[in-house]
Design a protein around this motif. Sequence first.
Motif, short mmCIF file in Angstrom:
data_model
loop_
_atom_site.label_atom_id
_atom_site.label_comp_id
_atom_site.label_asym_id
_atom_site.label_seq_id
_atom_site.Cartn_x
_atom_site.Cartn_y
_atom_site.Cartn_z
N LEU A 57 9.28 19.26 -5.77
CA LEU A 57 9.63 17.99 -6.49
C LEU A 57 10.05 18.39 -7.98
CD1 LEU A 57 6.96 15.54 -5.17
CD2 LEU A 57 9.34 15.62 -4.62
N PRO A 58 11.26 18.63 -8.32
CA PRO A 58 11.56 18.94 -9.55
C PRO A 58 11.46 17.92 -10.70
CG PRO A 58 13.67 18.96 -8.06
CD PRO A 58 12.40 18.96 -7.18
N SER A 59 11.82 16.57 -9.88
CA SER A 59 11.76 15.35 -10.74
C SER A 59 11.57 14.18 -9.92
CB SER A 59 13.20 15.30 -11.43
OG SER A 59 14.31 15.06 -10.53
N PHE A 60 11.17 13.08 -10.75
CA PHE A 60 11.25 11.63 -10.22
C PHE A 60 12.20 10.94 -10.79
CE2 PHE A 60 6.64 12.09 -9.81
CZ PHE A 60 6.62 12.88 -8.65
N THR B 144 10.86 -2.44 -11.49
CA THR B 144 11.28 -1.00 -11.23
C THR B 144 11.21 -0.41 -9.78
OG1 THR B 144 8.92 -0.37 -11.59
CG2 THR B 144 10.53 -0.57 -13.60
N ALA B 145 11.97 0.35 -9.43
CA ALA B 145 11.95 0.99 -7.99
C ALA B 145 12.05 2.44 -8.30
CB ALA B 145 12.83 0.41 -7.32
N ILE B 146 11.45 3.26 -7.00
CA ILE B 146 11.48 4.69 -7.07
C ILE B 146 12.73 4.90 -5.97
CG2 ILE B 146 10.39 6.83 -6.34
CD1 ILE B 146 7.80 5.43 -7.11
N SER B 147 13.78 5.59 -6.57
CA SER B 147 14.93 6.08 -5.58
C SER B 147 14.62 7.73 -5.11
CB SER B 147 16.06 5.95 -6.34
OG SER B 147 16.17 6.64 -7.71
N ALA B 148 13.85 8.44 -5.90
CA ALA B 148 13.23 9.85 -5.43
C ALA B 148 12.29 10.14 -6.08
CB ALA B 148 14.58 10.82 -5.91
N TRP C 287 -2.28 13.33 -11.68
CA TRP C 287 -1.68 14.57 -12.34
C TRP C 287 -1.41 13.98 -13.75
CZ3 TRP C 287 3.87 15.52 -14.01
CH2 TRP C 287 3.95 16.82 -14.34
N GLY C 288 -1.88 14.87 -14.77
CA GLY C 288 -1.80 14.77 -16.20
C GLY C 288 -0.61 15.29 -16.66
N GLY C 289 0.08 16.18 -16.24
CA GLY C 289 1.26 16.89 -16.84
C GLY C 289 1.17 18.00 -16.97
N GLY C 290 -0.08 18.64 -16.80
CA GLY C 290 -0.58 20.13 -16.78
C GLY C 290 -0.45 20.81 -15.54
N ALA C 291 -1.36 21.97 -15.59
CA ALA C 291 -1.19 22.92 -14.40
C ALA C 291 -1.50 22.27 -13.08
CB ALA C 291 -1.92 24.12 -14.65
N GLY C 292 -2.45 21.28 -13.02
CA GLY C 292 -2.88 20.77 -11.74
C GLY C 292 -3.58 19.35 -12.05
N PHE C 293 -3.99 18.87 -10.78
CA PHE C 293 -4.67 17.56 -10.95
C PHE C 293 -5.99 17.40 -11.50
CE2 PHE C 293 -1.38 17.29 -7.86
CZ PHE C 293 -0.80 16.03 -8.00
N GLY C 294 -6.49 16.39 -12.17
CA GLY C 294 -7.77 16.17 -12.67
C GLY C 294 -8.23 14.71 -12.64
N VAL D 205 9.04 2.62 -19.04
CA VAL D 205 8.78 3.15 -17.70
C VAL D 205 7.47 4.26 -17.63
CG1 VAL D 205 9.35 3.45 -15.24
CG2 VAL D 205 10.77 2.28 -16.47
N GLU D 206 6.47 3.87 -17.01
CA GLU D 206 5.28 5.18 -16.90
C GLU D 206 5.24 5.23 -15.30
OE1 GLU D 206 1.79 3.89 -18.48
OE2 GLU D 206 2.64 3.75 -20.64
N VAL D 207 5.07 6.45 -15.19
CA VAL D 207 4.93 6.99 -13.63
C VAL D 207 3.60 7.50 -13.62
CG1 VAL D 207 5.95 8.73 -12.05
CG2 VAL D 207 7.33 7.42 -13.54
N GLN D 208 3.05 7.42 -12.40
CA GLN D 208 1.75 8.01 -11.91
C GLN D 208 1.73 8.93 -10.73
OE1 GLN D 208 -1.84 5.67 -10.14
NE2 GLN D 208 -2.47 5.89 -12.28
N LEU D 209 1.30 10.13 -10.70
CA LEU D 209 1.50 11.10 -9.38
C LEU D 209 -0.17 10.93 -9.25
CD1 LEU D 209 2.77 12.33 -7.31
CD2 LEU D 209 2.65 14.40 -9.09
N LYS D 210 -0.63 10.47 -7.99
CA LYS D 210 -2.04 10.48 -7.74
C LYS D 210 -2.09 11.10 -6.38
CE LYS D 210 -5.82 7.17 -6.96
NZ LYS D 210 -6.29 5.58 -7.23
N ARG D 211 -2.96 11.96 -6.12
CA ARG D 211 -3.29 12.43 -4.80
C ARG D 211 -4.01 11.47 -3.77
NH1 ARG D 211 -5.41 18.57 -4.39
NH2 ARG D 211 -6.08 17.52 -2.48
N ALA D 212 -3.55 11.11 -2.61
CA ALA D 212 -4.12 10.31 -1.64
C ALA D 212 -5.37 10.64 -1.18
CB ALA D 212 -2.90 10.04 -0.62
N ASP D 213 -5.68 12.03 -1.21
CA ASP D 213 -6.91 12.28 -0.35
C ASP D 213 -7.89 12.42 -1.52
OD1 ASP D 213 -5.57 14.43 -1.85
OD2 ASP D 213 -6.09 15.95 -0.36
N THR D 214 -8.04 12.82 -2.78
CA THR D 214 -8.83 12.78 -3.61
C THR D 214 -8.98 11.83 -4.78
OG1 THR D 214 -7.70 14.34 -4.94
CG2 THR D 214 -8.65 15.64 -3.35
N GLY D 215 -7.69 11.22 -4.97
CA GLY D 215 -7.68 10.02 -5.79
C GLY D 215 -7.44 11.00 -7.25
N GLN D 216 -7.16 12.00 -7.48
CA GLN D 216 -7.14 12.62 -8.88
C GLN D 216 -5.56 12.34 -9.05
OE1 GLN D 216 -8.25 16.61 -7.42
NE2 GLN D 216 -9.78 16.60 -9.37
#
Length: 302
Positions: A268-271, A254-258, A295-302, A282-293
């Motif tokens: 960021l409306p979509s990946f 797999t590869a990320i194009s956007a 995103w679970g699909g809700g309102a914020g990172f946890g 395909v599974e996608v993970q969005l992770k904060r580089a500063d905290t390591g948190q």
Amino acid sequence: TFNEPVINGLVPSGLTLVRVQIEDVSDLAAPAHVIPGGLRFWTGSGWQGTQASTTAVLYTSSWAVSNLPTDWVRGDASPNGRQYAVRALSVDLAGNTGVFPNYVTARATITFDGTPPTSSIVTPPDGLDTTSLATITGQAVDPIVNASSADVRAVYVSVLSDPGNTAPNSFPGWYWNAQSNSWVPSVVWNATTFAPVGGEWTFNSATITANLTVGSFYIINSSAADRAGNASPLPAPGAPAYSRVRFLPPPSVTAISAPSSLQFYNYLPSFAGTANGVTSSVEVQLKRADTGQCWGGGAGFG
């Protein structure tokens, strides 16, 4: 078969008898073989030294003989290449007749071949992983013994799901049937394409790979048959005609194009991305580089 020619407008009288003579002429073969006791003519029930023949059963336009020898080896320790002359003559209602061995007789020479051909599997090789069984290839040859070889007539392949397989839908102990494109519980020998020049055989199946389970083992056997009716026996593990392989298809890619890497975004409306043909999900993970948190699909990172 037989027919009675009509010559110069004469009327055929019809056949009344066909006689068949079988003579052991192995002493004339190269290399020569011994004629046991000099008994070279078949009587219909045994061999004798003087000329003999048997009476055939007549049909409308053919004849048949059933009281043939059951033993063509005749005690020979190396019988390949033994030869027999088969002659036939006919008698019509007018008394016209052929005379053994050569006057108005038909003759065929048959050669004994009691050695089975051999076959081997080239791809996939034994003991390795394979990404596909869509094409299986190998070699086959009918060895020449005493200058005798009937040549390979056909090669067959069986594909067995290893009895030790435990994965769901792996059909352990079942065989692949290339005609029905399915696994069946009984032994199946699938036909291959054989090229006499070079002795290569090929098995092709457009559907078998899609019916394999990842990580399961499969046992492939090949068997060749020659024109004399000899067939190679079932090979043992480690034999050239045996191959046990594990099915491991190519990994998904797999590869990320956007979004683009190392770029700045305030929205960021979509990946989006790409995946190769063997990717099933395909599974996608969005992770904060500063905290390591993450995103679970809700309102914020946890």
